[in-house]
Design a protein around this motif. Sequence first.
Motif, mmCIF file in Angstrom:
data_model
loop_
_atom_site.group_PDB
_atom_site.id
_atom_site.type_symbol
_atom_site.label_atom_id
_atom_site.label_comp_id
_atom_site.label_asym_id
_atom_site.label_seq_id
_atom_site.Cartn_x
_atom_site.Cartn_y
_atom_site.Cartn_z
ATOM 1 N N GLN A 126 -2.725 3.852 -5.762
ATOM 2 C CA GLN A 126 -1.763 4.827 -5.250
ATOM 3 C C GLN A 126 -0.523 4.942 -6.147
ATOM 4 O O GLN A 126 0.268 5.859 -5.996
ATOM 5 C CB GLN A 126 -1.356 4.469 -3.813
ATOM 6 N N ILE A 127 -0.346 4.036 -7.096
ATOM 7 C CA ILE A 127 0.818 4.086 -7.990
ATOM 8 C C ILE A 127 0.582 5.158 -9.042
ATOM 9 O O ILE A 127 -0.395 5.117 -9.785
ATOM 10 C CB ILE A 127 1.081 2.713 -8.632
ATOM 11 N N THR A 128 1.493 6.127 -9.093
ATOM 12 C CA THR A 128 1.357 7.247 -10.029
ATOM 13 C C THR A 128 2.530 7.378 -10.998
ATOM 14 O O THR A 128 2.505 8.216 -11.890
ATOM 15 C CB THR A 128 1.229 8.576 -9.257
ATOM 16 N N THR A 129 3.558 6.557 -10.795
ATOM 17 C CA THR A 129 4.756 6.662 -11.630
ATOM 18 C C THR A 129 5.243 5.278 -12.026
ATOM 19 O O THR A 129 5.356 4.389 -11.185
ATOM 20 C CB THR A 129 5.886 7.389 -10.862
ATOM 21 N N HIS A 145 -4.092 -1.235 -6.928
ATOM 22 C CA HIS A 145 -3.029 -0.360 -6.400
ATOM 23 C C HIS A 145 -3.163 1.056 -6.982
ATOM 24 O O HIS A 145 -2.282 1.527 -7.697
ATOM 25 C CB HIS A 145 -1.656 -0.946 -6.728
ATOM 26 N N GLY A 176 8.740 3.273 -0.934
ATOM 27 C CA GLY A 176 7.611 3.514 -1.825
ATOM 28 C C GLY A 176 7.802 3.008 -3.235
ATOM 29 O O GLY A 176 7.130 3.456 -4.161
ATOM 30 N N SER A 223 0.810 -1.223 0.000
ATOM 31 C CA SER A 223 0.000 0.000 0.000
ATOM 32 C C SER A 223 0.842 1.273 0.000
ATOM 33 O O SER A 223 0.334 2.345 -0.303
ATOM 34 C CB SER A 223 -0.939 0.005 1.210
ATOM 35 N N ARG A 224 2.132 1.177 0.296
ATOM 36 C CA ARG A 224 3.024 2.354 0.296
ATOM 37 C C ARG A 224 3.605 2.631 -1.086
ATOM 38 O O ARG A 224 4.200 3.681 -1.320
ATOM 39 C CB ARG A 224 4.181 2.145 1.280
ATOM 40 N N THR A 225 3.455 1.702 -2.003
ATOM 41 C CA THR A 225 4.094 1.804 -3.316
ATOM 42 C C THR A 225 3.478 2.922 -4.147
ATOM 43 O O THR A 225 2.289 2.907 -4.428
ATOM 44 C CB THR A 225 3.982 0.465 -4.075
ATOM 45 N N LYS A 226 4.316 3.880 -4.539
ATOM 46 C CA LYS A 226 3.899 4.988 -5.400
ATOM 47 C C LYS A 226 4.583 4.899 -6.768
ATOM 48 O O LYS A 226 4.066 5.355 -7.770
ATOM 49 C CB LYS A 226 4.260 6.329 -4.764
#
Length: 161
Positions: free
Chosen positions: A106-109, A104, A69, A12-15
Amino acid sequence: MTIASFDPIVDSRTKILILGSIPSVKSLEKIEYYGNKQNQFWKILFSIFDTSFLTQSYEQKKDFLLENGIGLWDVVRNCEREGSLDIAIKNQEINDFDSFFKAHPQITTLLFNGKIAYQFFYKKYGLIKGITYYVMPSTSPANTMSFEKKLKEWSVLLNHL
């Protein structure tokens, strides 16, 4: 020979998600992402974060990514390939990124470790709204770019994310 990718390293921390093509022969033997000692992936990441990786176990390496992240996966789910070169990939099936990104959000990159990973991904998914793509120099030993140049290009980006 038919080969398959590993499960993603993500939580859940993975961006930021780093995407390779599919594991090399050495990585498949070790059952580790970037398990070939000649591949500069881990050396580059740990150099950027000013951390030693030489004494770290694979579990510690995975924890390091998640704590920062960063996630890791491959674009290709399975394929036929002799050897480890991406240019030898045939009959590839691409991983299900529609479901992955729903799970997921929260992943933006996305950072693609090399052009081939990007080409396979882009051919199937194109641009995905809300996600920024960067194509990085491959950390593979097949890429003869100097370590210093690879490190500089990866550092510039990761230091700004």
